[in-house]
Enzyme design. Structure first.
Site, mmCIF file in Angstrom:
data_model
loop_
_atom_site.group_PDB
_atom_site.id
_atom_site.type_symbol
_atom_site.label_atom_id
_atom_site.label_comp_id
_atom_site.label_asym_id
_atom_site.label_seq_id
_atom_site.Cartn_x
_atom_site.Cartn_y
_atom_site.Cartn_z
ATOM 1 N N GLU A 334 0.754 -1.306 -0.127
ATOM 2 C CA GLU A 334 -0.078 0.099 0.210
ATOM 3 C C GLU A 334 1.115 1.237 -0.004
ATOM 4 O O GLU A 334 0.529 2.095 1.005
ATOM 5 C CB GLU A 334 -0.867 0.134 1.192
ATOM 6 C CG GLU A 334 -1.780 -1.143 1.165
ATOM 7 C CD GLU A 334 -2.772 -1.461 2.368
ATOM 8 O OE1 GLU A 334 -2.688 -0.556 3.318
ATOM 9 O OE2 GLU A 334 -3.597 -2.357 2.552
ATOM 10 N N GLU A 439 -6.046 -10.858 -1.284
ATOM 11 C CA GLU A 439 -7.030 -10.554 -0.318
ATOM 12 C C GLU A 439 -8.511 -10.650 -0.893
ATOM 13 O O GLU A 439 -9.141 -9.669 -0.189
ATOM 14 C CB GLU A 439 -6.508 -9.293 0.435
ATOM 15 C CG GLU A 439 -5.053 -9.274 0.794
ATOM 16 C CD GLU A 439 -4.565 -7.797 1.703
ATOM 17 O OE1 GLU A 439 -5.729 -7.357 2.014
ATOM 18 O OE2 GLU A 439 -3.677 -7.592 1.767
#
Ligand code: G3I
Length: 666
Positions: A334, A439
């Site tokens: 991220e 995910e």
């Protein structure tokens, strides 16, 4: 309408009086609201984790927070099986403050995100969210935490049951299902990709063997949900007690990760290592000279040394102790910002813009043979973020230091499979990397048949993945982010393949059907939905509205309208995109005509579609004159999704006013 409903419910329930048996001098919960103003009249909270709480002048200051989850918590036992709305006013130097829900269920502890907001250090902002507490949950608590360990000040907390109150204080627990006879996803998809699941530590020593049986049947790849994150690996106590010794190489402690590594080693399961370098869940002391957060930030050179030592030590401790178990690492997680460019964070502040590049350089230098190096991010299918990520990773790919792109994929059924696959191919082609879906969870749509519709979407998604692999997309692993809905970080959105008691959902059947053929079974209680193109029309004269807030905005009916007496005011958002949102799912695939009047102090108000991963403006209205502007236009609503919202947002966080809104099929 929503507000009216809440107040009626509150009135009906005012008569009901129940309480949570609270220890430690906590105020008894009566009625359906917990309201804490830190003025000494109530104490619904208690400390959570290692921190100090000082209450004075109507605020609680949480300091000396040793971990990012340390703070205050509110027992919510009386609200089991109910949906609650939580509003917290907080300020903090932490980039983000989060409200979370924790509960125990079938021997697992679940941590669910209710809401998180970028807060300010100097003035209070609201953090608002809704969550449903599963009926089977025990010891549910709402708690306040952050992405880092700086102080948090809290001025007020309100936790309120929404809708009709369910008294579930003695609900029987559904028996766990035996998963041993289930179709095996890892076998069904063995010619295509590995199938994985994130699992929390509590699954490993869970007294119910069914959870690990499920892992055994379904998956050949495992990701520890939290145990290899920096905050769980960095040994704060040892490092901070002797900063001189650990100055270049913080002490590490793998106690949290060992059980899951042991399990994988003993059972021949492969693991994705998650994650080495991340802005979140990494304590701020790591970035300071002498690890002293009251001192000065460490130099680039020192942080590069710490980064290299951390990456080297973690990867090689795992390889030496569990040879061959970890086959891929999320080296950086991220790093791309949500609004273009790179995310601001301590790594960027101390090392500089090339911190991602350096992390991959060190990872390549020290990675055990055969271990793949991944960059991992959310919304990585959205066109804007794709470009940021590709720009950031291109020099790393050119240097041969990255093997894979991890697409997190916390998605809804609004995401069109074609654009998802296009994004995968773009990463693969432009960077020369393989792809992992790392995910995956898919929020159930807010439709009449949410589980069935989710199953149908799952089938179409996995058909698209199969097709992509057949056509050369190098997709090598698909990992679901959790085992059951109850255990998901977004449990209220029912995003996984199994119900809490491990029974397979239509979503599971959809994944099976995608490869075996057949259709998802229509449930006996399927609700037939006729085409309903009823126009939306709001003039606010009856003081009602059908939409609701997007993130932290608030809507109210006010005067000074464009037409008639009343209009809608949107205010209180902490970001431009915190606006007024309306469900227009019934217009999917249709050509629509819309019109409205709008007024704002912002220069522009946009009418935007909330498609997963892209946010096209239906129109941009120049409101810089400060007066009402009437606007009308047309839009072709894309097909291939099951739910869709549109929302109004302003170009800064100023309030805006809306009147005479209509949306209808052309
Ligand atoms: O471990 C502590 C425990 O000691 C303490 O008693 C408790 C306090 O109530 O908190 C526990 O920490 C929780 C932690 O999970 C468990 O290790 C945190 O509060 C909670 O916020 C944390 O949530 C995790 C979140 O990442 C933040 O790290 C979620 O379980 C996890 O699913 C989520 O996963 C992330 C991926 O890593 C990156 N992509 C997004 C994804 C979803 O947010």
């Amino acid at each position: 309408m929503r507000k009216k409903m809440r107040s009626v419910v509150a009135l009906i329930l005012a008569a009901a009086c129940f309480f949570t048996a609270c220890s430690g001098g906590l105020t008894k919960v009566t009625g359906t609201v917990i309201e804490e103003n830190f003025d000494g009249s109530t104490k619904y909270w208690r400390e959570n984790g290692d921190c100090k709480v000082t209450v004075s002048n109507g605020e609680a200051v949480i300091s000396d927070r040793k971990t990012s989850n340390a703070g205050i918590e509110f027992p919510c036992d009386a609200f089991r099986g109910n949906t609650i709305n939580v509003t917290v006013f907080a300020k903090s130097a932490n980039p983000t403050v989060r409200i979370s829900l924790r509960y125990e269920i079938y021997g697992n502890i679940s941590y669910v995100t209710i809401a998180e907001t970028s807060v300010l250090e100097t003035s209070y902002l609201p953090i608002i969210g809704d969550i449903t507490i599963p009926a089977n949950a025990s010891d549910p608590v709402v708690y306040i935490e952050a992405t880092d360990v700086m102080d948090i000040s809290v001025k007020s907390v309100k936790i309120e049951v929404t809708g009709d109150y369910n008294d579930l204080t003695s609900t029987p627990v559904d028996a766990l299902q035996d998963p041993s006879g289930y179709e095996s996803l890892k076998d069904l998809y063995s010619d295509y990709f590995m199938v994985g699941s994130a699992i929390p530590a509590t699954v490993i020593d869970n007294p119910n063997p069914e959870f690990l049986q499920l892992v055994d049947v379904e998956f050949n790849s495992v990701t520890p949900e939290n145990e290899l994150k920096p905050e769980n690996v960095l040994d704060a106590e040892t490092t901070l007690a002797d900063p001189a010794t650990y100055n270049e190489c913080p002490a590490l402690d793998f106690t949290a990760a060992k059980p899951i590594l042991d399990y994988c080693q003993e059972n021949g399961l492969k693991m994705r290592g998650h994650t080495l370098i991340w802005y979140s869940q990494t304590p701020s002391w790591l970035f300071f000279e002498n690890y002293d957060v009251n001192g000065t930030l460490a130099s680039r050179d020192l942080m590069l040394t710490r980064m290299e030592n951390y990456i080297d030590s973690v990867m090689n401790w795992c390889e030496e102790n569990y040879p061959g178990v970890i086959y891929a690492w999320d080296v950086v997680n991220e790093a791309a910002g949500d609004n273009g460019g790179m995310r601001d964070c301590y790594w960027k502040m101390t090392v500089g813009d090339d911190y991602v590049e350096k992390a991959f350089e060190f990872a390549r230098l020290h990675a055990p043979d055969g271990v793949q190096l991944f960059y991992n991010d959310y919304n990585s299918y959205s066109p804007n973020k794709q470009q940021v990520i590709i720009d950031m990773l291109t020099p790393i790919a050119e240097a041969g230091n990255i093997d894979g792109m991890g697409m997190q994929s916390h998605i809804s059924s609004g995401l069109q499979p074609d654009s998802y696959i296009e994004a995968m191919n773009r990463y693969a082609d432009e960077l020369g990397v393989v792809i992992h879906i790392t995910e995956l969870d898919v929020s159930a749509p807010p439709s009449a048949n949410p589980y069935y519709d989710q199953g149908v979407y799952m089938k179409s998604l996995f058909e698209a993945l199969i097709d992509a692999v057949d056509n050369g997309t190098p997709l090598e692993c698909v990992t679901f982010w959790g085992l059951t809905d109850d255990m998901s970080w977004k449990s209220s959105e029912l995003p996984l393949l199994f119900y809490g008691n491990l029974a397979p959902k239509p979503a599971f059947e959809g994944v099976v059907c995608a490869i075996k053929g057949g259709d998802v079974t229509k449930p006996e209680d399927y609700v037939e939905v006729a085409d309903d193109f009823t126009p939306i029309s709001e003039d606010y004269e009856d003081q009602e509205f059908i939409g609701g807030p997007r993130y932290s905005s608030t809507q109210a009916i006010v005067g000074n309208a464009y037409d008639g007496d009343y209009c809608l005011e949107n205010s209180g958002g902490s970001a431009e995109y915190d606006g007024y949102s309306i469900d227009v799912s019934r217009f999917i695939g249709q050509s629509i005509h819309f019109s409205f009047a709008v007024k704002s102090n912002a220069d522009m108000v946009c009418f935007t579609a909330d498609i997963d991963g892209s946010w096209p403006h239906l129109c941009e209205v120049d409101t810089s004159g400060g007066d009402w502007v009437f606007y009308e236009g047309d839009y072709q609503v894309p097909s291939g999704m099951t739910n869709l919202s549109v929302y109004f947002e302003s170009s800064d966080t100023s309030s805006f006013y809306l009147d005479d809104l209509t949306i209808e099929v052309n």
